[in-house]
Design an enzyme around this catalytic site. Structure first.
Site, PDB file in Angstrom:
ATOM      1  CG  HIS A 136     -47.065  34.869  19.184  1.00 24.77           C
ATOM      2  ND1 HIS A 136     -48.362  35.168  19.539  1.00 24.77           N
ATOM      3  CD2 HIS A 136     -46.480  34.378  20.315  1.00 24.77           C
ATOM      4  CE1 HIS A 136     -48.560  34.874  20.815  1.00 24.77           C
ATOM      5  NE2 HIS A 136     -47.429  34.390  21.306  1.00 24.77           N
TER       6      HIS A 136
ATOM      7  CG  HIS B 204     -46.555  29.990  22.319  1.00 27.63           C
ATOM      8  ND1 HIS B 204     -47.746  29.902  23.006  1.00 27.63           N
ATOM      9  CD2 HIS B 204     -46.133  31.278  22.449  1.00 27.63           C
ATOM     10  CE1 HIS B 204     -48.025  31.076  23.528  1.00 27.63           C
ATOM     11  NE2 HIS B 204     -47.064  31.938  23.213  1.00 27.63           N
ATOM     12  CD  GLU B 205     -42.601  32.881  21.049  1.00 31.11           C
ATOM     13  OE1 GLU B 205     -42.862  33.878  20.355  1.00 31.11           O
ATOM     14  OE2 GLU B 205     -42.771  32.847  22.283  1.00 31.11           O
TER      15      GLU B 205
END
Length: 356
Positions: free
Chosen positions: A21, A17-18
């Site tokens: 980003h 998920h990170e």
């Protein structure tokens, strides 16, 4: 061991998920202050191209800290100085990467064990299903007009549309022939309604159910269906919580998930290491798809909440007052923490049998 495996699964999902980003921030020229694996004090770190890469003490998740994400920064490379669509892409990338991870893992699972066709595996004698002419081996295509792609979606449909005295129309595929069968549920002494059939819910090999080998296209197709099923069920669950169809006691948090992972391991370990690994991958698909959906909810402090403010900015042509937005996210984070406490309380009660 269950706790360790749960931590590894959670960490993988959050790191991916990170990473979403991080990669979109880099692509859009946003300065990433730190990308870390784990939480807490740093064990090891190094600086490269203005970004500190860190390994932290507690192996739980990770983070991507961008310059100017939650504070004012004058640098042209800060988050707030970039165009609104660049910022939207960066925020949306986290949940999207969770869906991508779920899809990749689904391809491994489907390629190894096949998919779950929505076939009828059991029909009770003298039941409404038998009287209506339903047969073992029939494949459900639709239920009351709702499309069904796999066996699990039959369960999802019945959960969100409980059986009542109303007729249920099944569109089935019987040896290539598509037909409709209408079943009138019967009321049991317990007050529940029953149709009298069971659909396939196991990890059934495609070759065993269709007589055909899966090619690359089939793997991609049924992997997409797998992820779609979990995304739709997560969205329906949120809708059910809002409408009251789903009870708050059904919410599960980290404790319940660790217990669920343990149950999955215990149910497959007699089949060997390969079966355990498949079960863990299967759980990872579920959790990654659900995390993606949850993060896209338009709630303050979540990616979805940030996207709401960015979309408003795109429509208005100017940003919302950062102080007002920051306050909303702060309140949202506090409420989110309260929800987590409630969910963990539910987990503990469920674990000790207070919730049946």
């Amino acid at each position: 061991m269950n706790i360790i495996l749960a931590i590894l699964i959670f960490s993988l999902i959050i790191i991916i998920h990170e990473l979403g980003h991080f990669l979109l921030a880099k692509k859009n020229g946003i300065e990433v202050v730190e990308f870390s694996v784990g939480m807490g004090p740093r064990l090891f770190s190094f600086l490269r191209n203005g970004t500190r890469y860190s390994l932290k003490l507690f192996p739980i998740g990770g983070s991507c800290m961008m310059l100017g994400e939650d504070e004012e920064a004058d640098s042209p490379n800060s988050f707030g100085k970039k165009g609104v669509w660049a910022r939207i892409s960066v925020i949306a990338a986290g949940p999207i990467f969770n869906f991508i991870l779920a899809f990749v893992l689904a391809m491994i699972v489907v390629g190894k064990v096949g998919y779950d066709p929505s076939s009828i595996v059991q029909i009770l004698e003298d039941s409404p299903a038998e009287e209506a002419g339903l047969q073992v081996g029939d494949v459900i295509v639709e239920m009351n007009g709702s499309h069904i792609d796999n066996g699990r979606e039959v369960t999802f449909y019945l959960f969100f549309h409980p059986t009542s005295e109303k007729d249920v129309t099944l569109t089935i595929n019987r040896g290539g022939e598509i037909m409709d069968i209408t079943i009138t549920p019967v009321k049991l002494e317990s007050g529940a309604y029953q149709m009298g059939f069971s659909a396939n819910l196991g990890r059934t090999k495609t070759i065993a159910t269709t007589g055909e080998k899966m090619n690359a296209f089939d793997v991609v197709k049924y992997s997409a269906i797998e992820v779609k099923s979990w995304i739709v069920s997560a969205v329906q669950s949120v809708g059910g919580l809002i409408t009251g169809k789903v009870s708050t006691s059904d919410l599960a948090g980290p404790v319940a998930i660790v217990d669920m992972i343990g149950d999955g391991i215990n149910s497959t370990k007699s089949e060997g290491v390969s079966a355990v690994v498949i079960q863990l991958l299967y759980m990872s698909i579920l959790l990654s798809a659900n995390l993606g959906v949850m993060n896209l909810l338009p709630l303050p402090a979540l990616d979805g909440g940030r996207l709401v403010f960015l979309i408003i900015e795109a429509v208005r042509g100017k940003p919302v007052d950062p102080k007002k937005e920051g306050f909303v996210h702060m309140v949202g984070l506090a409420l989110l923490m309260l929800l987590m406490v409630f969910v963990m309380f539910n987990d503990v009660k469920r674990l000790f049998g207070f919730i049946v």
